[in-house]
Design a protein around this motif. Structure first.
Motif, PDB file in Angstrom:
ATOM      1  N   THR A   1      50.313  88.419  38.492  1.00  0.00           N
ATOM      2  CA  THR A   1      50.983  87.226  38.784  1.00  0.00           C
ATOM      3  C   THR A   1      49.865  86.715  39.671  1.00  0.00           C
ATOM      4  N   LEU A   2      49.234  87.262  40.746  1.00  0.00           N
ATOM      5  CA  LEU A   2      48.342  86.352  41.574  1.00  0.00           C
ATOM      6  C   LEU A   2      47.323  85.869  40.867  1.00  0.00           C
ATOM      7  N   ALA A   3      46.704  86.475  40.008  1.00  0.00           N
ATOM      8  CA  ALA A   3      45.640  86.262  39.174  1.00  0.00           C
ATOM      9  C   ALA A   3      45.996  84.763  38.305  1.00  0.00           C
ATOM     10  N   TRP A   4      47.283  84.957  37.925  1.00  0.00           N
ATOM     11  CA  TRP A   4      47.776  83.999  37.049  1.00  0.00           C
ATOM     12  C   TRP A   4      47.863  82.675  37.754  1.00  0.00           C
ATOM     13  N   LYS A   5      48.382  82.808  39.003  1.00  0.00           N
ATOM     14  CA  LYS A   5      48.581  81.580  39.770  1.00  0.00           C
ATOM     15  C   LYS A   5      47.393  81.051  40.256  1.00  0.00           C
ATOM     16  N   LYS A   6      46.283  81.891  40.505  1.00  0.00           N
ATOM     17  CA  LYS A   6      45.073  81.506  40.787  1.00  0.00           C
ATOM     18  C   LYS A   6      44.242  80.656  39.709  1.00  0.00           C
ATOM     19  N   SER A   7      44.205  81.345  38.386  1.00  0.00           N
ATOM     20  CA  SER A   7      43.609  80.437  37.414  1.00  0.00           C
ATOM     21  C   SER A   7      44.208  79.332  36.816  1.00  0.00           C
ATOM     22  N   THR A   8      45.677  79.547  36.772  1.00  0.00           N
ATOM     23  CA  THR A   8      46.388  78.333  36.223  1.00  0.00           C
ATOM     24  C   THR A   8      46.800  77.131  37.172  1.00  0.00           C
ATOM     25  N   GLY A   9      46.925  77.593  38.263  1.00  0.00           N
ATOM     26  CA  GLY A   9      47.499  76.786  39.401  1.00  0.00           C
ATOM     27  C   GLY A   9      48.820  76.626  39.332  1.00  0.00           C
ATOM     28  N   LYS A  10      49.746  77.477  38.193  1.00  0.00           N
ATOM     29  CA  LYS A  10      51.084  77.588  38.018  1.00  0.00           C
ATOM     30  C   LYS A  10      51.737  78.785  38.237  1.00  0.00           C
ATOM     31  N   GLU A  11      52.964  78.775  38.487  1.00  0.00           N
ATOM     32  CA  GLU A  11      53.721  80.160  38.503  1.00  0.00           C
ATOM     33  C   GLU A  11      53.887  80.625  37.029  1.00  0.00           C
ATOM     34  N   PRO A  12      53.892  82.013  36.947  1.00  0.00           N
ATOM     35  CA  PRO A  12      53.823  82.315  35.537  1.00  0.00           C
ATOM     36  C   PRO A  12      55.129  82.043  34.968  1.00  0.00           C
ATOM     37  N   PRO A  13      55.143  82.109  33.786  1.00  0.00           N
ATOM     38  CA  PRO A  13      56.528  81.813  33.035  1.00  0.00           C
ATOM     39  C   PRO A  13      57.512  83.194  33.300  1.00  0.00           C
ATOM     40  N   THR A  14      58.728  82.585  33.818  1.00  0.00           N
ATOM     41  CA  THR A  14      59.717  83.563  34.087  1.00  0.00           C
ATOM     42  C   THR A  14      60.690  83.974  32.781  1.00  0.00           C
ATOM     43  N   ASN A  15      60.556  83.227  31.997  1.00  0.00           N
ATOM     44  CA  ASN A  15      61.266  83.506  30.460  1.00  0.00           C
ATOM     45  C   ASN A  15      60.382  82.841  29.225  1.00  0.00           C
ATOM     46  N   PRO A  16      59.308  83.530  29.051  1.00  0.00           N
ATOM     47  CA  PRO A  16      58.515  83.221  28.086  1.00  0.00           C
ATOM     48  C   PRO A  16      59.098  82.873  26.750  1.00  0.00           C
ATOM     49  N   GLU A  17      60.302  83.641  26.583  1.00  0.00           N
ATOM     50  CA  GLU A  17      61.015  83.411  25.232  1.00  0.00           C
ATOM     51  C   GLU A  17      61.729  81.940  25.317  1.00  0.00           C
ATOM     52  N   SER A  18      61.789  81.277  26.230  1.00  0.00           N
ATOM     53  CA  SER A  18      62.495  79.962  26.216  1.00  0.00           C
ATOM     54  C   SER A  18      61.746  79.065  25.389  1.00  0.00           C
ATOM     55  N   PRO A  19      62.205  78.173  24.558  1.00  0.00           N
ATOM     56  CA  PRO A  19      61.523  76.984  24.017  1.00  0.00           C
ATOM     57  C   PRO A  19      61.109  75.906  24.960  1.00  0.00           C
ATOM     58  N   ASP A  20      61.273  76.129  26.174  1.00  0.00           N
ATOM     59  CA  ASP A  20      60.705  74.965  27.161  1.00  0.00           C
ATOM     60  C   ASP A  20      59.514  75.434  27.640  1.00  0.00           C
ATOM     61  N   VAL A  21      59.118  76.741  27.425  1.00  0.00           N
ATOM     62  CA  VAL A  21      57.977  77.144  27.657  1.00  0.00           C
ATOM     63  C   VAL A  21      56.870  76.708  26.665  1.00  0.00           C
ATOM     64  N   ALA A  22      55.672  76.272  26.953  1.00  0.00           N
ATOM     65  CA  ALA A  22      54.646  76.138  25.819  1.00  0.00           C
ATOM     66  C   ALA A  22      54.304  77.484  25.130  1.00  0.00           C
ATOM     67  N   LEU A  23      54.250  77.268  23.917  1.00  0.00           N
ATOM     68  CA  LEU A  23      53.958  78.584  23.088  1.00  0.00           C
ATOM     69  C   LEU A  23      52.607  79.049  23.714  1.00  0.00           C
ATOM     70  N   ALA A  24      51.454  78.434  24.017  1.00  0.00           N
ATOM     71  CA  ALA A  24      50.463  78.977  24.467  1.00  0.00           C
ATOM     72  C   ALA A  24      50.525  79.704  25.690  1.00  0.00           C
ATOM     73  N   GLU A  25      51.345  78.846  26.495  1.00  0.00           N
ATOM     74  CA  GLU A  25      51.395  79.781  27.740  1.00  0.00           C
ATOM     75  C   GLU A  25      52.137  80.777  27.722  1.00  0.00           C
ATOM     76  N   ALA A  26      53.142  81.002  26.993  1.00  0.00           N
ATOM     77  CA  ALA A  26      54.132  82.162  26.642  1.00  0.00           C
ATOM     78  C   ALA A  26      53.242  83.289  26.022  1.00  0.00           C
ATOM     79  N   LEU A  27      52.296  82.926  24.995  1.00  0.00           N
ATOM     80  CA  LEU A  27      51.393  83.900  24.570  1.00  0.00           C
ATOM     81  C   LEU A  27      50.247  84.321  25.296  1.00  0.00           C
ATOM     82  N   GLY A  28      49.797  83.618  26.158  1.00  0.00           N
ATOM     83  CA  GLY A  28      48.851  84.017  27.026  1.00  0.00           C
ATOM     84  C   GLY A  28      49.399  85.005  28.033  1.00  0.00           C
TER      85      GLY A  28
END
Length: 95
Positions: free
Chosen positions: A29-56
């Motif tokens: 989670t910390l590495a994700w925040k540092k590398s993307t500058g964003k919080e990780p998706p809390t619900n990757p299954e949601s259609p509101d989360v970009a597919l690339a972000e959810a897959l990553g």
């Protein structure tokens, strides 16, 4: 059925894998925040989360958690063998 030694190892390895997974999740989670500058998706299954972000996120978490479990279990097996003089029966390689 597992004997007492194997059962003891399985409990110890399970606890180590749990702790390793907890630490891995925090580190990923910390590495994700540092590398993307964003919080990780809390619900990757949601259609509101970009597919690339959810897959990553799914790939990074899947690989990271399995790696943590594997390393924790191997370290536990190594320490178990040092303490008892042999690996648990289910980890022995038949040669």
């Amino acid at each position: 059925m597992a004997d007492r030694g194997d059962l003891g190892f399985r409990v110890t390895a399970g606890a180590a894998a749990f702790a390793g997974g907890w630490i891995a999740k925090k580190a990923i989670t910390l590495a994700w925040k540092k590398s993307t500058g964003k919080e990780p998706p809390t619900n990757p299954e949601s259609p509101d989360v970009a597919l690339a972000e959810a897959l990553g996120w799914a790939v990074v978490m899947g690989v990271g958690m399995e790696l943590a479990r594997l390393l924790a279990t191997r370290a536990t097996a190594r320490q178990w063998a040092k303490g008892t003089g042999e690996l648990p029966s289910h980890l022995k390689i038949d040669v």
